[in-house]
Write a protein that holds these residues in place. Structure first.
Motif, PDB file in Angstrom:
ATOM      1  N   HIS A 576       7.187  56.281 111.535  1.00 20.22           N
ATOM      2  CA  HIS A 576       7.176  54.861 111.196  1.00 20.22           C
ATOM      3  C   HIS A 576       5.929  54.168 111.747  1.00 20.22           C
ATOM      4  O   HIS A 576       5.804  52.950 111.653  1.00 20.22           O
ATOM      5  N   GLN A 577       5.011  54.947 112.294  1.00 20.84           N
ATOM      6  CA  GLN A 577       3.805  54.386 112.888  1.00 20.84           C
ATOM      7  C   GLN A 577       2.575  55.056 112.297  1.00 20.84           C
ATOM      8  O   GLN A 577       2.609  56.216 111.891  1.00 20.84           O
ATOM      9  N   GLY A 578       1.477  54.305 112.267  1.00 25.36           N
ATOM     10  CA  GLY A 578       0.215  54.853 111.784  1.00 25.36           C
ATOM     11  C   GLY A 578       0.109  54.799 110.272  1.00 25.36           C
ATOM     12  O   GLY A 578       1.108  54.748 109.555  1.00 25.36           O
ATOM     13  N   MET A 579      -1.119  54.792 109.781  1.00 20.74           N
ATOM     14  CA  MET A 579      -1.411  54.730 108.356  1.00 20.74           C
ATOM     15  C   MET A 579      -0.740  53.511 107.704  1.00 20.74           C
ATOM     16  O   MET A 579      -0.372  53.524 106.551  1.00 20.74           O
ATOM     17  N   GLY A 580      -0.572  52.449 108.490  1.00 24.04           N
ATOM     18  CA  GLY A 580      -0.006  51.216 107.960  1.00 24.04           C
ATOM     19  C   GLY A 580       1.507  51.201 107.852  1.00 24.04           C
ATOM     20  O   GLY A 580       2.095  50.201 107.437  1.00 24.04           O
ATOM     21  N   ARG A 581       2.150  52.301 108.248  1.00 23.38           N
ATOM     22  CA  ARG A 581       3.594  52.393 108.037  1.00 23.38           C
ATOM     23  C   ARG A 581       4.380  51.372 108.852  1.00 23.38           C
ATOM     24  O   ARG A 581       5.463  50.942 108.431  1.00 23.38           O
ATOM     25  N   GLU A 582       3.841  50.966 110.003  1.00 18.60           N
ATOM     26  CA  GLU A 582       4.547  49.980 110.812  1.00 18.60           C
ATOM     27  C   GLU A 582       4.648  48.631 110.104  1.00 18.60           C
ATOM     28  O   GLU A 582       5.568  47.842 110.355  1.00 18.60           O
ATOM     29  N   LEU A 583       3.737  48.354 109.187  1.00 15.22           N
ATOM     30  CA  LEU A 583       3.740  47.079 108.471  1.00 15.22           C
ATOM     31  C   LEU A 583       4.850  46.998 107.420  1.00 15.22           C
ATOM     32  O   LEU A 583       5.120  45.918 106.896  1.00 15.22           O
ATOM     33  N   PHE A 584       5.472  48.125 107.120  1.00 10.18           N
ATOM     34  CA  PHE A 584       6.497  48.169 106.080  1.00 10.18           C
ATOM     35  C   PHE A 584       7.908  48.278 106.652  1.00 10.18           C
ATOM     36  O   PHE A 584       8.855  48.549 105.918  1.00 10.18           O
ATOM     37  N   ALA A 585       8.050  48.055 107.954  1.00 10.02           N
ATOM     38  CA  ALA A 585       9.370  48.163 108.582  1.00 10.02           C
ATOM     39  C   ALA A 585      10.356  47.191 107.958  1.00 10.02           C
ATOM     40  O   ALA A 585      11.522  47.533 107.721  1.00 10.02           O
ATOM     41  N   GLY A 586       9.920  45.961 107.693  1.00 12.41           N
ATOM     42  CA  GLY A 586      10.805  44.978 107.095  1.00 12.41           C
ATOM     43  C   GLY A 586      11.285  45.393 105.721  1.00 12.41           C
ATOM     44  O   GLY A 586      12.464  45.200 105.369  1.00 12.41           O
ATOM     45  N   MET A 587      10.412  45.996 104.927  1.00 13.24           N
ATOM     46  CA  MET A 587      10.794  46.441 103.590  1.00 13.24           C
ATOM     47  C   MET A 587      11.792  47.600 103.666  1.00 13.24           C
ATOM     48  O   MET A 587      12.761  47.647 102.913  1.00 13.24           O
ATOM     49  N   ARG A 588      11.551  48.531 104.610  1.00 12.73           N
ATOM     50  CA  ARG A 588      12.494  49.643 104.753  1.00 12.73           C
ATOM     51  C   ARG A 588      13.878  49.152 105.145  1.00 12.73           C
ATOM     52  O   ARG A 588      14.892  49.750 104.771  1.00 12.73           O
ATOM     53  N   SER A 589      13.940  48.066 105.876  1.00 11.45           N
ATOM     54  CA  SER A 589      15.230  47.581 106.373  1.00 11.45           C
ATOM     55  C   SER A 589      16.080  46.910 105.298  1.00 11.45           C
ATOM     56  O   SER A 589      17.286  46.768 105.465  1.00 11.45           O
ATOM     57  N   VAL A 590      15.459  46.503 104.197  1.00  8.25           N
ATOM     58  CA  VAL A 590      16.226  45.800 103.153  1.00  8.25           C
ATOM     59  C   VAL A 590      16.219  46.540 101.822  1.00  8.25           C
ATOM     60  O   VAL A 590      16.869  46.113 100.870  1.00  8.25           O
ATOM     61  N   ILE A 591      15.507  47.654 101.729  1.00  5.83           N
ATOM     62  CA  ILE A 591      15.371  48.341 100.449  1.00  5.83           C
ATOM     63  C   ILE A 591      16.722  48.861  99.966  1.00  5.83           C
ATOM     64  O   ILE A 591      17.552  49.334 100.750  1.00  5.83           O
ATOM     65  N   THR A 592      16.962  48.745  98.669  1.00  4.62           N
ATOM     66  CA  THR A 592      18.223  49.211  98.099  1.00  4.62           C
ATOM     67  C   THR A 592      18.167  50.717  97.865  1.00  4.62           C
ATOM     68  O   THR A 592      17.114  51.346  97.956  1.00  4.62           O
ATOM     69  N   GLY A 593      19.315  51.291  97.525  1.00  7.36           N
ATOM     70  CA  GLY A 593      19.378  52.715  97.237  1.00  7.36           C
ATOM     71  C   GLY A 593      18.673  53.066  95.940  1.00  7.36           C
ATOM     72  O   GLY A 593      18.318  52.205  95.136  1.00  7.36           O
ATOM     73  N   ALA A 594      18.492  54.369  95.729  1.00  6.69           N
ATOM     74  CA  ALA A 594      17.743  54.833  94.563  1.00  6.69           C
ATOM     75  C   ALA A 594      18.368  54.357  93.256  1.00  6.69           C
ATOM     76  O   ALA A 594      17.656  53.980  92.318  1.00  6.69           O
ATOM     77  N   GLU A 595      19.709  54.360  93.172  1.00  4.32           N
ATOM     78  CA  GLU A 595      20.349  53.984  91.910  1.00  4.32           C
ATOM     79  C   GLU A 595      20.264  52.481  91.663  1.00  4.32           C
ATOM     80  O   GLU A 595      20.476  52.018  90.545  1.00  4.32           O
ATOM     81  N   GLU A 596      19.937  51.711  92.680  1.00  2.00           N
ATOM     82  CA  GLU A 596      19.739  50.271  92.509  1.00  2.00           C
ATOM     83  C   GLU A 596      18.261  49.937  92.363  1.00  2.00           C
ATOM     84  O   GLU A 596      17.859  48.779  92.456  1.00  2.00           O
ATOM     85  N   GLY A 597      17.437  50.962  92.143  1.00  2.00           N
ATOM     86  CA  GLY A 597      16.024  50.735  91.892  1.00  2.00           C
ATOM     87  C   GLY A 597      15.133  50.873  93.100  1.00  2.00           C
ATOM     88  O   GLY A 597      13.928  50.649  93.010  1.00  2.00           O
ATOM     89  N   ALA A 598      15.694  51.242  94.280  1.00  3.49           N
ATOM     90  CA  ALA A 598      14.907  51.345  95.516  1.00  3.49           C
ATOM     91  C   ALA A 598      14.017  50.114  95.655  1.00  3.49           C
ATOM     92  O   ALA A 598      12.800  50.201  95.802  1.00  3.49           O
ATOM     93  N   CYS A 599      14.643  48.959  95.624  1.00  3.86           N
ATOM     94  CA  CYS A 599      13.926  47.697  95.486  1.00  3.86           C
ATOM     95  C   CYS A 599      14.155  46.809  96.699  1.00  3.86           C
ATOM     96  O   CYS A 599      15.253  46.767  97.259  1.00  3.86           O
TER      97      CYS A 599
END
Length: 609
Positions: A576-599
């Motif tokens: 979850h760190q490096g290559m900008g991945r830490e900036l996407f923590a908020g998105m990972r925390s709210v993303i829906t499941g694959a069948e809901e579009g991973a949105c």
């Protein structure tokens, strides 16, 4: 209409009745009266055209001329998007010729799974779709525009541009492709070299030479992955000019089509009598048409997520059962790599989009009572573009395939179904692409070999630990865990095992995309392991059953034993760190499941509209 296609469509319409009505009401409110910039204050408007020429300023002051937004994914590191460098000026000149104005409204990021696969950057890829949607919305947010042109090609870019455009569904919007690169090293030979490298039979120099001969110039990669699936689906939904998806870049016809697209969007604005906003074009029937075309050509499994998210942006609710039932009704008409050895240029030579439209229309497999950027109905899309005195004309397309090994007919298809199945069982739900499998069905019951990430598999393969019938489980790859990277690096070693005579398959909560090939792969498993799915309790040696005939995805461990097991909890801190991945923590925390579009954008019906 085909009965099953019609039934699925009606079910989607009924399911979406409330959300679609709310969406249409929203875009009607946004339409307003007259040019949108008419509501701006003098200071607002002065800012909006400060850098324009005096003639453009005069046109924009008049409130009688259309202003067209250009939103582009141009960058010159990615071959598919490099041709867009010259498009803005071509578009501006063409729009000016018909008395309107075009402004470059904004750029969106564009990343390539082909570059990032097997590397940390891949873990940003799926979530970049929603960033692109938001970026497109920012570009259109100034209320200066009467129409838009979206310049995008590849995996997450087009779905993101679609979602962003649909949030401005009151604007007429034309999508403008750049086309595939000319054919290079045959895909079959590229795959052979990749497998030879995985076995240690050739070195990195030979592998790089083969890859460079395959990906060799400006334009989209020629295999039928998500990028080319995007183009096919968008044209099938009526958002491209007919036959424009797969014209090679750098050609006279390519530039002429771009000019024609620029002129066309000016004809669709609310300033004239032919108002055709994207929110009206992308309806339930257009979404079904896109899915049918995807299935008929064996397209990318990524669209089992992307089209769900795109549909939700238009107030339409689609699920995997819709995909599965449509797949049962739609025959497989093309063999394009990885479903065959041909590439997208061979598809064009065999008949291309015009023949695909004709075949599907004649068989009643797509809806003809739809709106497009060219008017009502799809008959215009059975024609193909050509040049005449430097301008585009459309002529009748072929009546039948020019190469039956690449493009079959509905009467004699390659397979009776579209080659996409939904699996379900105690392990959850997954999708599997069967169109590229050696056998039409997969029925495998074998011990699991479990990995916590894709990199562990390489060592096990090289040590010979996988030289047996087995079902490889790669978990903690889902959207909430690490952003659901594509797992292309698994394909060569698993392909080698298959060629050695072992019965192998993959089960994962990650992605394989349009490059899914001959190895059976149950992908997008939901619920994912990271969120407590049963995948987190699987142990090496457990028996797993994967059966496309029965639709089973079953872990054969009794309930008492499973109840006593503690789910594995992966430590993902470092990934979850490096290559900008830490900036996407908020998105990972709210993303829906694959069948809901991973949105990350739509979580409830109310938010959806």
């Amino acid at each position: 209409m085909n009965t099953q296609v019609n039934e699925v469509t009606q079910r989607i319409i009924e399911r979406s009745k409330v959300s679609r009505a709310a969406y249409l009401a929203k875009i009607e409110r946004a339409r307003g009266q007259g040019p949108h910039r008419g509501v701006l204050s003098c200071g607002n408007l002065a800012h909006g055209f400060a850098a324009c020429s005096s003639s453009d300023k005069s046109d924009l002051r008049s409130m009688t001329k259309a202003n067209i937004a250009i939103v582009s994914s141009y960058n010159d590191m990615l071959s598919a998007h490099q041709p867009y460098e010259t498009y803005p000026q071509i578009i501006k000149d063409a729009v000016k010729e018909v008395g309107s104005v075009a402004q470059f409204a904004g750029g969106v990021p564009a990343m390539c799974d082909g570059v990032t696969q097997g590397n940390p950057g891949m873990e940003l890829s799926l979530m970049s779709r929603d960033v692109i949607a938001q970026s497109a919305a920012v570009a259109l947010s100034h209320n200066m525009f009467d129409g838009a042109m979206m310049l995008g090609i590849c995996d997450k870019i087009v779905p993101g541009l679609l979602i962003g455009s649909l949030s401005f569904g009151h604007l007429p919007t034309v999508f403008v492709p750049a086309g595939p690169m000319p054919s290079g090293l045959p895909n079959k030979e590229k795959a052979r070299v990749r497998q030879a490298f995985a076995e240690g039979k050739v070195g990195r120099d030979k592998l790089l030479e083969a890859e460079s001969q395959s990906y060799h110039s400006a334009g989209t990669c020629t295999f039928y992955g998500t990028a080319n699936s995007n183009q096919l689906v968008v044209e099938m939904m009526g958002l491209h000019l007919p036959g424009s998806s797969f014209v090679n870049p750098g050609t006279e016809l390519r530039d002429a089509l771009t000019r024609a697209a620029a002129r066309q969007v000016t004809r669709l604005t609310a300033l004239g009598d032919n108002y055709a906003p994207i929110g009206h074009i992308v309806d339930e029937k257009a979404i079904v048409n896109g899915i049918v075309a995807l299935l008929a050509t064996g397209g990318s499994t990524n669209h089992t997520m992307h089209l769900i998210a795109v549909a939700r942006a238009a107030g339409i609710i689609v699920n995997w059962d819709d995909f599965s039932e449509l797949s049962n009704a739609v025959p497989l008409l093309t063999r394009i790599y990885p479903n065959g050895s041909a590439d997208i240029n061979h598809f064009v030579a065999a008949g291309g989009m015009s023949l695909l439209f004709k075949q599907l229309l004649d068989a009643g497999l797509i809806h003809n009572d739809v709106k497009t950027i060219c008017g009502d109905g799809l008959e215009q899309y059975t024609k193909e573009p050509a040049l005449q005195d430097g301008e585009v004309i459309w002529r009748d397309g072929p009546e039948k395939s020019h190469d039956a090994e690449v493009f079959a007919s509905v009467a004699q298809p390659f397979k009776p179904d579209g080659g996409l199945s939904v699996l379900s069982g105690n392990l959850g739900r997954a999708v599997i692409k069967t169109s590229a499998l050696r056998n039409p069905h997969c029925q495998l019951k074998a011990p699991a070999v479990v990995f916590e990430d894709q990199y562990e598999l390489d060592a096990a393969f090289k040590a010979g630990d996988l030289d047996k019938d087995c079902i490889v489980v790669v978990r903690f790859q889902g959207p909430a865990a690490i952003g659901m990277p594509e797992l292309h690096r698994l394909t060569p070693p698993l392909g080698v095992l298959q060629d050695r005579g072992y019965n192998v398959a993959l089960v994962t909560d990650g992605r394989m995309s349009g490059a899914s090939g001959k190895v059976p792969a149950a992908i997008h498993v939901t619920p994912e392991a990271y969120l407590g799915g049963l995948l987190s309790k699987v142990q090496t040696g457990d028996i797993i059953e994967l059966d496309t005939k029965t639709g089973a995805l079953t872990l054969h461990v009794d309930e008492d034993t499973l109840a006593q097991r503690t789910p594995v909890v992966a430590d993902l801190t470092m990934v979850h760190q490096g290559m900008g991945r830490e900036l996407f923590a908020g998105m990972r925390s709210v993303i829906t499941g694959a069948e809901e579009g991973a949105c990350t954008l739509f979580h409830t019906q109310e938010q959806n509209v």
